[in-house]
Design an enzyme around this catalytic site. Sequence first.
Site, PDB file in Angstrom:
ATOM      1  N   LYS A   1       0.592  -1.172  -0.096  1.00 36.02           N
ATOM      2  CA  LYS A   1      -0.152  -0.221  -0.050  1.00 36.02           C
ATOM      3  C   LYS A   1       0.856   1.418   0.027  1.00 36.02           C
ATOM      4  CE  LYS A   1      -4.149  -1.968   1.956  1.00 36.02           C
ATOM      5  NZ  LYS A   1      -5.232  -1.810   3.033  1.00 36.02           N
ATOM      6  N   ASP A  59      -9.976   2.345   1.757  1.00 39.35           N
ATOM      7  CA  ASP A  59     -10.069   1.755   3.073  1.00 39.35           C
ATOM      8  C   ASP A  59     -10.905   2.839   4.021  1.00 39.35           C
ATOM      9  OD1 ASP A  59      -8.982  -0.697   2.497  1.00 39.35           O
ATOM     10  OD2 ASP A  59      -6.858   0.031   2.667  1.00 39.35           O
TER      11      ASP A  59
END
Length: 241
Positions: free
Chosen positions: A47, A83
Site C-alpha cells: 500500500k 479503506d
Amino acid sequence: MMNAAFAELGLDWRYLNLPLPPERFTETVLALPASGYRGVNVTIPHKVAAYELADEPSDAVHEIRAANTLTFADGVIRADNTDAGGLLDALGEPVAGRDVLVLGAGGAARGAVWALREAGAEVSVWNRTAERAAALAEELGVRAASGPADVLVNTTSVGLHGEGIESLPLAGLEPAVVVDMVYGAGVPPIARWAAERGARVVDGLEVLVRQGARSFTIWTGRAAPVDTMRAAAAVQIARTP
Ligand code: ATR
C-alpha cells in the site's frame, strides 16, 4: 465479490489475483495499463509503494501515505484510499463529535484514524506498543490514550490467529458500536465481546465490502451492487480455511 458485481451490472470486466513480491511491484504495475487493466486494488504489503508510484494521489492517500486503489487513465496513475471511506460507510452512522477509540497503530489504523478524524470524531488511539500509538497520534493530530468511547474500532490483528482479547484495554469499556476489522469464518473474539455487551457490531466483512464498493465505483463510474458483493464475499470467506 468484484466479479459478482461486474456480472450483476453486465460488465465484461475481470478481477484477477496477482500476487507479487515487493521487488516486482512497481515494474509490474507500470506495465498493467498497456495490458488492458483499468485499475488495481493493492493490499499488504504494497500500500505504501502504491502511494509512492502514483502520479495523482487523492488528499486521503497523501495524508494516510498509503493507497489501496489505483486507477489507470490517459497515461496517469491515480491513487485512492477506499479503506478510509469504506470504514465510514460500514459504520453507517455519524461520528461527528463522538468519542472514538481506535485500537492498533499499523496501516489499517492510519486509514481509520484519518477517516474518523475527517468525519469530525474525537479520536483516541491505543496500541500495544505505545510509541507507535504516540507517533501516529502526533502525526494525525489525535490523542494517544485509551478509555471510554461511544465507538470502538479494532484494527489490530487480535483474533486473526486465535489470540484472546486479554492484551487489549477493554475492561470497563461500554461502547455503543464496535467495528472489528478482523474477519473470517466464525465470530472473532472482539466482536463476540462487543455483542455480549449489547453493542452494535460492524464486522470486518462489511468494511471489506464497503471499501470494495468504493473502488468499484471509482473504476466503473457505476453504483456498486453492495448486496451482491456482500453475499459473494460471505460465500468466499465461508469456503476459505
Ligand atoms: P496493519 O498494517 O494491517 O494494521 P500491522 O502493521 O502488522 O498491520 O499492525 C498490526 C497491529 O496489531 C499493531 O497495532 C499490533 O500492535 P504492535 O504495534 O504492538 O505490534 C497489533 N497487534 C498484533 N497482535 C496483537 C496482540 N496480541 N495484542 C495487541 N495488539 C496486537
